[in-house]
Design a protein around this motif. Structure first.
Motif, PDB file in Angstrom:
ATOM      1  N   ASP A  98     -34.820  27.876 -22.508  1.00  0.00           N
ATOM      2  CA  ASP A  98     -34.622  28.091 -23.948  1.00  0.00           C
ATOM      3  C   ASP A  98     -35.581  27.252 -24.789  1.00  0.00           C
ATOM      4  O   ASP A  98     -35.769  27.528 -25.974  1.00  0.00           O
ATOM      5  CB  ASP A  98     -33.176  27.782 -24.351  1.00  0.00           C
ATOM      6  CG  ASP A  98     -32.184  28.782 -23.770  1.00  0.00           C
ATOM      7  OD1 ASP A  98     -32.616  29.887 -23.360  1.00  0.00           O
ATOM      8  OD2 ASP A  98     -30.983  28.453 -23.715  1.00  0.00           O
ATOM      9  N   GLU A 101     -38.926  35.740 -22.767  1.00  0.00           N
ATOM     10  CA  GLU A 101     -37.657  36.169 -22.184  1.00  0.00           C
ATOM     11  C   GLU A 101     -37.750  36.229 -20.670  1.00  0.00           C
ATOM     12  O   GLU A 101     -36.837  35.882 -19.966  1.00  0.00           O
ATOM     13  CB  GLU A 101     -37.250  37.524 -22.759  1.00  0.00           C
ATOM     14  CG  GLU A 101     -36.945  37.454 -24.240  1.00  0.00           C
ATOM     15  CD  GLU A 101     -36.632  38.808 -24.827  1.00  0.00           C
ATOM     16  OE1 GLU A 101     -36.368  39.755 -24.062  1.00  0.00           O
ATOM     17  OE2 GLU A 101     -36.659  38.919 -26.051  1.00  0.00           O
ATOM     18  N   ASP A 145     -31.768  28.355 -15.022  1.00  0.00           N
ATOM     19  CA  ASP A 145     -32.309  28.251 -16.379  1.00  0.00           C
ATOM     20  C   ASP A 145     -33.350  27.139 -16.527  1.00  0.00           C
ATOM     21  O   ASP A 145     -33.798  26.846 -17.639  1.00  0.00           O
ATOM     22  CB  ASP A 145     -31.178  28.013 -17.380  1.00  0.00           C
ATOM     23  CG  ASP A 145     -30.303  29.247 -17.563  1.00  0.00           C
ATOM     24  OD1 ASP A 145     -30.763  30.358 -17.216  1.00  0.00           O
ATOM     25  OD2 ASP A 145     -29.166  29.098 -18.054  1.00  0.00           O
TER      26      ASP A 145
END
Length: 144
Positions: free
Chosen positions: A82, A88, A116
């Protein structure tokens, strides 16, 4: 004029690694121009070009310590996906602009990812590599 401190040098080159793989050939047909002695090219390349004349060709081997330095493991960092700009889908080999001015690198390359978390290599892409330049000096002129 010979290649010397302060001269404006125009040259063509192809850059290869120790296995002969081409790393950079964009200057094979389009010359690069720089002021000799200002740090625009790796120090080992600059040192070996001194004294060359217009039209001379040379193969120059630059060890890592005279090129882009040794690879530093501490320059591989882990960041949350993030925190990366507008990506993306992140792929190994993607490049990002520095996330912090403290990283001392023009870009960071995605080395891998787990869930992530993304692992970025902030070393220069040529760090730790012995570099082989095939150079042709097109011109060297006084900078006055």
């Amino acid at each position: 004029m010979v290649v010397q401190e302060g001269a404006i040098v125009t040259m063509f080159y192809v850059l290869k690694d120790a296995q002969g793989n081409v790393l950079d050939d964009r200057y094979e047909h389009i010359p690069v121009r720089f002021i000799f002695g200002c740090g625009a090219i790796p120090p080992g390349l600059e040192k070996r070009l001194a004294g060359l004349r217009q039209g001379q060709r040379v193969t120059v081997v630059v060890p890592p310590e005279e090129g882009y330095g040794e690879r530093k493991p501490e320059r591989v960092i882990r960041v949350h996906k993030d925190d990366l700009p507008e990506h993306e889908k992140i792929t190994v080999g993607d490049r990002f602009k520095p996330l912090s001015p403290d990283l001392e690198s023009e870009s960071a390359t995605v080395q891998g990812y787990i869930d992530d978390w993304v692992y970025l290599d902030c070393n220069h892409p040529y760090a730790g590599k012995e570099l082989y330049y095939e150079v042709r000096v097109r011109r060297s002129r006084d900078n006055r």
